[in-house]
Design an enzyme around this catalytic site. Structure first.
Site, PDB file in Angstrom:
ATOM      1  CE  LYS A 116      -3.978  -2.191   2.249  1.00 45.16           C
ATOM      2  NZ  LYS A 116      -5.088  -1.996   3.211  1.00 45.16           N
ATOM      3  CE1 TYR A 148      -9.292  -3.369   0.055  1.00 39.23           C
ATOM      4  CE2 TYR A 148      -8.490  -1.398  -1.053  1.00 39.23           C
ATOM      5  CZ  TYR A 148      -8.255  -2.532  -0.292  1.00 39.23           C
ATOM      6  OH  TYR A 148      -6.981  -2.825   0.126  1.00 39.23           O
ATOM      7  CG  PHE A 175     -13.608   0.977   6.827  1.00 41.07           C
ATOM      8  CD1 PHE A 175     -13.096   0.433   5.659  1.00 41.07           C
ATOM      9  CD2 PHE A 175     -14.317   0.148   7.686  1.00 41.07           C
ATOM     10  CE1 PHE A 175     -13.275  -0.910   5.352  1.00 41.07           C
ATOM     11  CE2 PHE A 175     -14.514  -1.203   7.385  1.00 41.07           C
ATOM     12  CZ  PHE A 175     -13.990  -1.727   6.214  1.00 41.07           C
ATOM     13  NE  ARG A 212      -6.561 -13.451   5.633  1.00 37.36           N
ATOM     14  CZ  ARG A 212      -6.981 -12.214   5.421  1.00 37.36           C
ATOM     15  NH1 ARG A 212      -6.747 -11.610   4.278  1.00 37.36           N
ATOM     16  NH2 ARG A 212      -7.629 -11.558   6.350  1.00 37.36           N
ATOM     17  CB  THR A 224      -7.064  -6.036   9.491  1.00 41.47           C
ATOM     18  OG1 THR A 224      -7.437  -7.249   8.830  1.00 41.47           O
ATOM     19  CG2 THR A 224      -7.423  -4.850   8.617  1.00 41.47           C
ATOM     20  NE  ARG A 269      -2.233  -5.734   7.122  1.00 46.16           N
ATOM     21  CZ  ARG A 269      -3.231  -6.497   6.701  1.00 46.16           C
ATOM     22  NH1 ARG A 269      -3.612  -7.528   7.427  1.00 46.16           N
ATOM     23  NH2 ARG A 269      -3.855  -6.222   5.587  1.00 46.16           N
ATOM     24  CG  ASN A 279      -3.708  -2.341   6.574  1.00 51.74           C
ATOM     25  OD1 ASN A 279      -3.570  -1.898   5.451  1.00 51.74           O
ATOM     26  ND2 ASN A 279      -4.614  -3.239   6.891  1.00 51.74           N
ATOM     27  CG  HIS A 294      -5.484  -6.261  -0.069  1.00 55.18           C
ATOM     28  ND1 HIS A 294      -6.644  -6.357   0.652  1.00 55.18           N
ATOM     29  CD2 HIS A 294      -5.626  -7.104  -1.128  1.00 55.18           C
ATOM     30  CE1 HIS A 294      -7.463  -7.212   0.046  1.00 55.18           C
ATOM     31  NE2 HIS A 294      -6.859  -7.681  -1.037  1.00 55.18           N
ATOM     32  CD  GLU A 325      -8.706  -9.558  -3.433  1.00 53.29           C
ATOM     33  OE1 GLU A 325      -7.519  -9.837  -3.183  1.00 53.29           O
ATOM     34  OE2 GLU A 325      -9.523  -9.167  -2.567  1.00 53.29           O
TER      35      GLU A 325
HETATM   36  P1  CMP Z   1      -7.406  -4.651   3.575  1.00 54.71           P
HETATM   37  O1  CMP Z   1      -6.951  -6.025   3.889  1.00 54.71           O
HETATM   38  O2  CMP Z   1      -6.750  -3.972   2.434  1.00 54.71           O
HETATM   39  O3  CMP Z   1      -8.999  -4.683   3.317  1.00 54.71           O
HETATM   40  C1  CMP Z   1      -9.824  -3.564   3.558  1.00 54.71           C
HETATM   41  C2  CMP Z   1      -9.128  -2.462   4.292  1.00 54.71           C
HETATM   42  O4  CMP Z   1      -9.955  -1.529   4.938  1.00 54.71           O
HETATM   43  C3  CMP Z   1      -8.292  -3.055   5.402  1.00 54.71           C
HETATM   44  O5  CMP Z   1      -7.192  -3.753   4.864  1.00 54.71           O
HETATM   45  C4  CMP Z   1      -7.969  -1.807   6.222  1.00 54.71           C
HETATM   46  O6  CMP Z   1      -6.802  -1.137   5.756  1.00 54.71           O
HETATM   47  C5  CMP Z   1      -9.172  -0.897   5.955  1.00 54.71           C
HETATM   48  N1  CMP Z   1      -9.992  -0.686   7.165  1.00 54.71           N
HETATM   49  C6  CMP Z   1     -10.180   0.482   7.789  1.00 54.71           C
HETATM   50  N2  CMP Z   1     -10.991   0.337   8.856  1.00 54.71           N
HETATM   51  C7  CMP Z   1     -11.317  -0.980   8.920  1.00 54.71           C
HETATM   52  C8  CMP Z   1     -12.123  -1.775   9.800  1.00 54.71           C
HETATM   53  N3  CMP Z   1     -12.764  -1.230  10.845  1.00 54.71           N
HETATM   54  N4  CMP Z   1     -12.211  -3.103   9.550  1.00 54.71           N
HETATM   55  C9  CMP Z   1     -11.602  -3.673   8.490  1.00 54.71           C
HETATM   56  N5  CMP Z   1     -10.821  -2.967   7.615  1.00 54.71           N
HETATM   57  C10 CMP Z   1     -10.690  -1.633   7.828  1.00 54.71           C
END
Ligand code: CMP
Length: 137
Positions: free
Chosen positions: A9, A49, A57, A85, A91, A102, A112, A115, A126
């Site tokens: 990211k 997304y 968010f 993962r 996350t 992370r 973060n 992805h 994806e």
């Molecule tokens: P990612 O795995 O890229 O998938 C969706 C993204 O939304 C996640 O990582 C986070 O960076 C972002 N995000 C922000 N707030 C939240 C939340 N409350 N729960 C899950 N993802 C979130």
């Protein structure tokens, strides 16, 4: 053999840790089958997304993912989806286990660092979103 999608990211790209993150994948048996550095448009980030469109968010997520270039990869290896993962960690970096990407490189749940696809089915979707079959080698 599985394939999964990984995105480094904008926060991690800006920090200059692309190489360090790729090393985590390659050192743990994940091969880079495809890779490109791109600036996502708002439409691309929103569509990618799309499942989160109704989440509170979503707007911040799209804004963040378009705030600078990202590196998009197809990772390949045995159990690639779960392995990726595990290497990424939770996350929310505050909850990510020590030694995960992370925990080591991310600042917040928005910024973060990476992805990764959450299932084999989504990995297929994806990968298709970003790569033509001929680009995955
Ligand atoms: P990612 O795995 O890229 O998938 C969706 C993204 O939304 C996640 O990582 C986070 O960076 C972002 N995000 C922000 N707030 C939240 C939340 N409350 N729960 C899950 N993802 C979130």
């Amino acid at each position: 053999m599985e394939q999964t999608l990984s995105i480094i990211k904008p926060d991690a790209v800006k920090k200059g840790v692309i190489g360090k993150i790729i090393d985590r994948f390659e050192s743990n048996g994940l091969r880079i089958a495809a890779m490109k550095k791109v600036q996502l448009s708002e439409t691309q980030a929103g569509d990618f997304y799309g499942v989160h469109r109704e989440r509170p968010f979503f707007k911040d997520l799209v804004e963040f993912m378009t705030s600078g270039p990202v590196v998009i990869m197809v990772l390949e290896g045995e159990g690639a989806v779960l392995k990726n993962r595990d290497l990424m960690g939770a996350t929310n970096p505050k909850e990510a286990a020590a030694g995960t990407i992370r925990a080591d490189f991310a600042e917040s749940i928005d910024a973060n660092a990476v992805h990764g696809s959450d299932s084999l089915e989504n990995a297929g979707i994806e990968i298709k979103f970003f790569f033509d079959k001929s680009e995955v080698l």
